[in-house]
Design an enzyme around this catalytic site. Structure first.
Site, short mmCIF file in Angstrom:
data_model
loop_
_atom_site.label_atom_id
_atom_site.label_comp_id
_atom_site.label_asym_id
_atom_site.label_seq_id
_atom_site.Cartn_x
_atom_site.Cartn_y
_atom_site.Cartn_z
N LYS A 21 6.33 1.79 4.27
CA LYS A 21 5.05 1.19 4.71
C LYS A 21 5.26 0.15 5.80
O LYS A 21 4.46 0.02 6.72
CB LYS A 21 4.31 0.56 3.52
CG LYS A 21 3.65 1.61 2.64
CD LYS A 21 3.03 1.03 1.38
CE LYS A 21 2.67 2.18 0.45
NZ LYS A 21 2.22 1.74 -0.86
N ASN A 41 -11.09 -0.51 -8.31
CA ASN A 41 -9.77 -0.53 -8.95
C ASN A 41 -9.59 -1.83 -9.70
O ASN A 41 -10.48 -2.68 -9.74
CB ASN A 41 -8.67 -0.33 -7.90
CG ASN A 41 -8.74 -1.37 -6.81
OD1 ASN A 41 -8.56 -2.56 -7.06
ND2 ASN A 41 -9.04 -0.94 -5.59
N ASP A 46 -7.26 2.60 7.47
CA ASP A 46 -6.23 1.68 6.98
C ASP A 46 -6.38 0.37 7.76
O ASP A 46 -6.17 0.31 8.98
CB ASP A 46 -4.84 2.28 7.19
CG ASP A 46 -3.80 1.42 6.50
OD1 ASP A 46 -3.38 1.79 5.40
OD2 ASP A 46 -3.44 0.35 7.05
N ILE A 47 -6.78 -0.65 7.04
CA ILE A 47 -7.16 -1.91 7.71
C ILE A 47 -5.98 -2.51 8.48
O ILE A 47 -6.11 -2.88 9.65
CB ILE A 47 -7.72 -2.90 6.67
CG1 ILE A 47 -9.00 -2.31 6.05
CG2 ILE A 47 -7.99 -4.26 7.30
CD1 ILE A 47 -9.58 -3.08 4.90
N PHE A 54 1.09 -5.76 1.62
CA PHE A 54 1.55 -5.71 0.23
C PHE A 54 1.77 -4.24 -0.13
O PHE A 54 1.15 -3.36 0.46
CB PHE A 54 0.52 -6.32 -0.72
CG PHE A 54 0.72 -7.79 -0.93
CD1 PHE A 54 0.56 -8.68 0.12
CD2 PHE A 54 1.10 -8.27 -2.18
CE1 PHE A 54 0.77 -10.04 -0.07
CE2 PHE A 54 1.30 -9.63 -2.38
CZ PHE A 54 1.14 -10.52 -1.33
N1 CTP Z 1 -4.19 -1.38 3.07
C1 CTP Z 1 -5.13 -1.49 4.09
N2 CTP Z 1 -6.10 -0.53 4.21
C2 CTP Z 1 -6.14 0.52 3.39
C3 CTP Z 1 -5.16 0.65 2.36
C4 CTP Z 1 -4.22 -0.33 2.22
O1 CTP Z 1 -5.09 -2.44 4.85
N3 CTP Z 1 -7.08 1.43 3.55
C5 CTP Z 1 -3.17 -2.42 2.95
C6 CTP Z 1 -3.16 -3.15 1.65
O2 CTP Z 1 -3.96 -4.32 1.69
C7 CTP Z 1 -1.69 -3.48 1.49
C8 CTP Z 1 -1.00 -2.34 2.17
O3 CTP Z 1 -1.94 -1.78 3.04
O4 CTP Z 1 -1.34 -4.64 2.22
C9 CTP Z 1 -0.44 -1.28 1.25
O5 CTP Z 1 -1.41 -0.75 0.43
P1 CTP Z 1 -1.11 0.46 -0.55
O6 CTP Z 1 -2.39 0.93 -1.12
O7 CTP Z 1 -0.04 0.10 -1.48
O8 CTP Z 1 -0.54 1.49 0.48
P2 CTP Z 1 -1.15 2.74 1.12
O9 CTP Z 1 -0.87 2.69 2.57
O10 CTP Z 1 -2.58 2.92 0.76
O11 CTP Z 1 -0.24 3.88 0.48
P3 CTP Z 1 -0.32 4.59 -0.96
O12 CTP Z 1 -1.69 4.32 -1.53
O13 CTP Z 1 -0.10 6.00 -0.60
O14 CTP Z 1 0.78 3.98 -1.78
#
Ligand code: CTP
Length: 408
Positions: free
Chosen positions: A344, A217, A313-314, A330
């Site tokens: 979130k 990305n 999701d980390i 974030f």
């Molecule tokens: N994040 C994470 N692990 C993932 C995806 C996201 O730890 N697999 C963390 C990002 O570093 C950020 C937060 O979660 O701090 C939100 O990320 P975002 O991509 O905006 O949210 P998602 O939970 O993935 O939701 P969506 O993509 O549906 O908006």
């Protein structure tokens, strides 16, 4: 250059604006610059006109590795970094030697040269290392001016006592460069995150399709790197778990390089195990290719189907494994910023979330950004600013919320 000792490592990556005024002790300030740089500081020297009667600007340019600033009216220097920007640049304004005249002008809020203007236009801490004749130092006018500056938050480094350049003996000698450097290290050691360990993810992840292709990305990592640096400057010990970026490791920060979301998860869980604060600025790929090809995929057919599976999701995993960690996320959104961010915050059981708009050229790979930060029962808007400045503001807010929770 010599390697900094453990206690001096707090200076690594700090920005010191060194104001040099017109006193004979100015010659010692050249050594002070060297000592600060040996310990990892970036030093920008600003000289008053009187200082240049004692030491030439070239000396300071050579030891600091940066052109010296000495005037508000230097068009070329102003074009490179205007004085307001310069006032925001340092973590500390250190004036050494600070003469009786400069102390008086600062106490009275003068802005008639570059150094006094910077002091007035900056919200950074100011430290003064006075140097003057003992009677000038003892004079009630000087003492009153010093008291005014201390009451406004200035730190006084010295003066020492001993034989003076004028042949008299008494209080008014500038501290020795090493003593000033150690005092500066102690000032930074008072940071609100002193002794706190932070794990922070940054940048994009790369999810392989085959040995030469991947899904990624637009994240540049700039926000995460700026935040990592600002947290370090508040005294934190920072581990930056970074996807591939073109950025240099911020001074004083430890970087662990990863590529995929799964590698980022492993490194973050490992680091979170000995951290009090965990922050996710990374744009983690939500999906990865189920079975990346072992060899380069050849273009045999007109189309290509890739099966994607969800990545872990980390931040949620960190929360599960470490219920007591202070976890900051974030949220990058193209619509309904507050609604999505709050969702979130709850779903991932975060302590804080920093939301920003993306799309239409906003945030990703830009130098500026704006954030809307939410936590349970509160919010704060951080208006558009450079990511460096925003990193500082967000680090301050994280430190405040973390300290409040730790004290509760
Ligand atoms: N994040 C994470 N692990 C993932 C995806 C996201 O730890 N697999 C963390 C990002 O570093 C950020 C937060 O979660 O701090 C939100 O990320 P975002 O991509 O905006 O949210 P998602 O939970 O993935 O939701 P969506 O993509 O549906 O908006």
């Amino acid at each position: 250059m010599q390697k900094p000792s453990a206690s001096l490592s707090i200076l690594s990556g700090r920005r010191v604006l060194l104001g040099v005024c017109g006193g004979i002790a100015a010659y010692k300030s050249a050594d002070l610059v060297r000592r600060l740089r040996e310990s990892g500081c970036e030093v920008q020297v600003v000289m008053t006109a009187e200082a240049q009667r004692f030491v030439g600007a070239q000396t300071f340019q050579a030891v600091s590795g940066r052109p010296v600033r000495d005037s508000l009216w230097d068009e070329a220097a102003e074009a490179a970094m205007g004085h307001i920007e310069l006032a925001r640049w340092p973590d500390l304004i250190l004036i050494a030697p600070a003469t009786a005249n400069t102390i008086a002008r600062l106490a009275h809020g003068h802005a008639d040269d570059l150094l006094s203007t910077l002091c007035l236009a900056s919200d950074r801490p100011i430290a003064l290392a006075p140097a003057m004749n003992r009677l000038m130092w003892a004079h009630p006018a000087t003492q009153a001016n010093v008291a005014t500056l201390i009451a406004r938050g200035a730190q006084l480094l010295g003066p020492g006592s001993g034989e003076q350049a004028c042949g008299e003996t008494g209080a008014g000698r500038m501290w020795e460069p090493l003593q000033i450097r150690d005092a500066v290290a102690a000032l930074f050691g008072d940071g609100p995150l002193n002794g706190v360990r932070v794990a922070i993810t940054a940048g994009p992840t790369r999810e392989p399709i085959d040995p030469v292709r991947f899904i990624t990305n637009r994240s540049s990592g700039k926000m995460g790197y700026a935040l990592a640096q600002a947290l370090h400057q508040l005294g934190a010990e920072v581990t930056l778990i970074s996807g591939p970026t073109a950025l240099a490791v911020p001074a004083g920060v430890r970087r662990v390089d990863v590529e995929t979301a799964e590698q980022m998860l492993d490194a973050t869980l490992h680091s979170a195990g000995h951290s009090q604060i965990v922050i996710g600025t990374a744009a983690v790929a939500d999906y990865r290719v189920a079975a990346p090809a072992e060899h380069k995929i050849k273009k045999k057919s007109d189309g290509l189907d890739l099966t994607l599976v969800k990545n872990p999701d980390i931040l949620s995993e960190v929360r599960k494994a470490f219920p007591d960690a202070f976890v900051v996320g974030f949220a990058a959104e193209t619509e309904k910023l507050a609604e999505h961010a709050l969702e979130k915050l709850t779903r991932k059981r975060l302590d804080m979330i920093a939301a920003n708009w993306v799309g239409d050229g906003r945030a990703f790979d830009q130098d500026h950004n704006a954030l809307h930060v939410f936590w349970n029962g509160g919010e704060r808007e951080l208006p558009s600013a450079s990511k460096t400045e925003l990193g500082r503001q967000l680090a301050d807010l994280i430190a405040q919320r973390y300290t409040r929770r730790a004290d509760a």
